[in-house]
Design an enzyme around this catalytic site. Structure first.
Site, PDB file in Angstrom:
ATOM      1  N   GLY A  53      -6.063 -47.342 -14.369  1.00  0.00           N
ATOM      2  CA  GLY A  53      -5.211 -46.413 -15.101  1.00  0.00           C
ATOM      3  C   GLY A  53      -4.414 -46.980 -16.268  1.00  0.00           C
ATOM      4  CD1 TRP A  55      -7.353 -48.924 -21.464  1.00  0.00           C
ATOM      5  CD2 TRP A  55      -8.845 -47.564 -22.435  1.00  0.00           C
ATOM      6  NE1 TRP A  55      -8.207 -49.697 -22.213  1.00  0.00           N
ATOM      7  CE2 TRP A  55      -9.128 -48.890 -22.811  1.00  0.00           C
ATOM      8  CE3 TRP A  55      -9.660 -46.546 -22.908  1.00  0.00           C
ATOM      9  CZ2 TRP A  55     -10.195 -49.224 -23.658  1.00  0.00           C
ATOM     10  CZ3 TRP A  55     -10.727 -46.866 -23.741  1.00  0.00           C
ATOM     11  CH2 TRP A  55     -10.988 -48.191 -24.113  1.00  0.00           C
ATOM     12  CG  ASP A  82     -12.708 -44.293 -12.199  1.00  0.00           C
ATOM     13  OD1 ASP A  82     -12.592 -45.000 -13.212  1.00  0.00           O
ATOM     14  OD2 ASP A  82     -13.417 -44.645 -11.227  1.00  0.00           O
ATOM     15  CG  ASP A  98     -21.108 -39.211 -11.633  1.00  0.00           C
ATOM     16  OD1 ASP A  98     -21.006 -39.698 -12.784  1.00  0.00           O
ATOM     17  OD2 ASP A  98     -22.105 -39.373 -10.910  1.00  0.00           O
ATOM     18  CG  ASP A 123     -12.195 -49.725 -20.549  1.00  0.00           C
ATOM     19  OD1 ASP A 123     -13.004 -50.389 -21.221  1.00  0.00           O
ATOM     20  OD2 ASP A 123     -11.305 -50.250 -19.854  1.00  0.00           O
ATOM     21  CE  LYS A 163     -16.090 -51.605 -20.691  1.00  0.00           C
ATOM     22  NZ  LYS A 163     -14.948 -52.321 -20.135  1.00  0.00           N
TER      23      LYS A 163
HETATM   24  N1  SAM Z   1      -9.734 -48.229 -18.557  1.00  0.00           N
HETATM   25  C1  SAM Z   1      -9.416 -48.579 -17.182  1.00  0.00           C
HETATM   26  C2  SAM Z   1      -7.994 -49.102 -17.183  1.00  0.00           C
HETATM   27  O1  SAM Z   1      -7.469 -49.373 -18.251  1.00  0.00           O
HETATM   28  O2  SAM Z   1      -7.405 -49.213 -16.099  1.00  0.00           O
HETATM   29  C3  SAM Z   1     -10.399 -49.590 -16.622  1.00  0.00           C
HETATM   30  C4  SAM Z   1     -11.769 -48.989 -16.414  1.00  0.00           C
HETATM   31  S1  SAM Z   1     -12.815 -49.987 -15.434  1.00  0.00           S
HETATM   32  C5  SAM Z   1     -13.217 -51.271 -16.545  1.00  0.00           C
HETATM   33  C6  SAM Z   1     -14.317 -49.079 -15.384  1.00  0.00           C
HETATM   34  C7  SAM Z   1     -14.262 -47.845 -14.483  1.00  0.00           C
HETATM   35  O3  SAM Z   1     -15.451 -47.090 -14.741  1.00  0.00           O
HETATM   36  C8  SAM Z   1     -14.268 -48.114 -12.992  1.00  0.00           C
HETATM   37  O4  SAM Z   1     -13.050 -47.687 -12.429  1.00  0.00           O
HETATM   38  C9  SAM Z   1     -15.453 -47.275 -12.455  1.00  0.00           C
HETATM   39  O5  SAM Z   1     -15.168 -46.627 -11.236  1.00  0.00           O
HETATM   40  C10 SAM Z   1     -15.639 -46.270 -13.570  1.00  0.00           C
HETATM   41  N2  SAM Z   1     -16.954 -45.619 -13.594  1.00  0.00           N
HETATM   42  C11 SAM Z   1     -18.180 -46.208 -13.656  1.00  0.00           C
HETATM   43  N3  SAM Z   1     -19.155 -45.267 -13.641  1.00  0.00           N
HETATM   44  C12 SAM Z   1     -18.535 -44.044 -13.592  1.00  0.00           C
HETATM   45  C13 SAM Z   1     -19.005 -42.690 -13.555  1.00  0.00           C
HETATM   46  N4  SAM Z   1     -20.315 -42.404 -13.557  1.00  0.00           N
HETATM   47  N5  SAM Z   1     -18.087 -41.688 -13.489  1.00  0.00           N
HETATM   48  C14 SAM Z   1     -16.770 -41.974 -13.459  1.00  0.00           C
HETATM   49  N6  SAM Z   1     -16.265 -43.234 -13.490  1.00  0.00           N
HETATM   50  C15 SAM Z   1     -17.137 -44.262 -13.547  1.00  0.00           C
END
Ligand code: SAM
Length: 290
Positions: A53, A55, A82, A98, A123, A163
């Site tokens: 969280g 961002w 997420d 998702d 991200d 990203k």
């Molecule tokens: N931006 C976040 C922060 O600042 O705290 C960090 C994000 S983290 C690098 C990547 C996130 O992408 C993970 O929490 C993962 O659960 C989520 N993610 C990956 N595939 C996803 C999907 N299909 N739907 C939703 N979330 C997804």
């Protein structure tokens, strides 16, 4: 590895805890916004792949500042999505879902009472396997899913920030993005390690093609819009690359010695449903030694 060793190795990890961010990624968004100023005037935002969280924390702070400047405007609205559950954040609507699903797009729209978002940020990262081709491919698919969902929720003229992995197929992704955004820039914030192929695309002034109807059909590559996704010859898409973040600021690849007054802090918000939880439980129950 001990906490203080990580503090020493990763200055942004340490700073995040000192400044109250849930993750070091906060600095990437802050540095991107310093360069592009895309959060100026934003009232409605969507944070895709938001956990834990940091961002969303940046959005909450910046949109709150915007609101103070124009208190006559409606309260800011932030929707964070997420797969993982996320600890609550003031002023952020959370949606566990998702981003590849149309139902997720529909739920986001319902939170905006029929309105559209000014900005969508993502991200998103899949669990990295270490097999580079595979990781790049999955990351590209996640980016396309984010773009797809964005076409359902973003207002014309809006911004999409996500990203991207600078792998060999990056020009293919640029062409996809250029179908929807006249201005696409690839940027690398100083807080993102040089050793990582990660960068961020900043796509501005959303203008979907006139015959475009949002769909969750993936990949978008299947669709043809006036030959705009041609990849050969002069149509091959090249986008500008901009490094951002104060050049005199901390370098993410350097190790900074800890000062004598240094005290190690706990992470602000540990994961509430850590993906490794099941593995830990199985280990505790001796599953792996049977
Ligand atoms: N931006 C976040 C922060 O600042 O705290 C960090 C994000 S983290 C690098 C990547 C996130 O992408 C993970 O929490 C993962 O659960 C989520 N993610 C990956 N595939 C996803 C999907 N299909 N739907 C939703 N979330 C997804």
């Amino acid at each position: 590895m001990g906490k203080s060793s990580k503090d020493k190795r990763d200055v942004y990890y340490r700073l995040a805890k000192e400044e109250g961010w849930r993750a070091r990624s906060a600095f990437k968004l802050l540095q991107l916004d310093e360069e592009f100023n895309f959060l100026q005037g934003v009232q409605r935002a969507v944070d895709l792949c938001a956990a834990p969280g940091s961002w969303s924390q940046v959005l909450s702070k910046r949109l709150g500042e915007n609101h103070k400047q124009t208190p006559e405007e409606p309260e800011p609205k932030i929707v964070a999505v997420d797969l993982q559950a996320m600890a609550p954040l003031d002023g952020v609507i959370q949606l566990q879902g998702d981003i590849t699903k149309k139902s997720t797009a529909e739920k986001i729209i319902s939170y905006f009472d029929g309105g559209m978002a000014d900005i969508v940020i993502c991200d998103g990262a899949p669990d990295v396997t270490g097999l580079h081709d595979m990781d790049e491919y999955i990351q590209a698919q996640l980016l396309l899913a984010a773009l797809n969902i964005t076409t359902h929720v973003l207002r014309p003229g809006g911004t999409f920030v996500a990203k991207i992995f600078r792998g060999k197929d990056i020009t293919l992704l640029y062409s996809q993005l250029k179908i929807f955004f006249p201005t696409v820039t690839c940027s690398k914030p100083r807080s993102s390690r040089n050793s990582s192929i990660e960068a961020f695309i900043v796509c501005q002034n959303y203008q979907p093609p006139t015959d475009y109807t949002p769909t969750m059909a993936n990949p978008l590559l299947d669709l043809q819009y006036d030959g705009m996704n041609e990849l050969t010859g002069p149509n091959r898409t090249i986008v500008p690359f901009i490094a951002c973040g104060d050049l005199n600021g901390y370098d993410a690849d350097r190790t900074y010695p800890l000062t004598s007054s240094y005290k190690s802090l706990d992470p602000l918000q540990p994961p509430i449903t850590a993906p490794y939880k099941t593995a830990m439980e199985l280990k505790r129950n001796n599953f792996y030694n049977k």
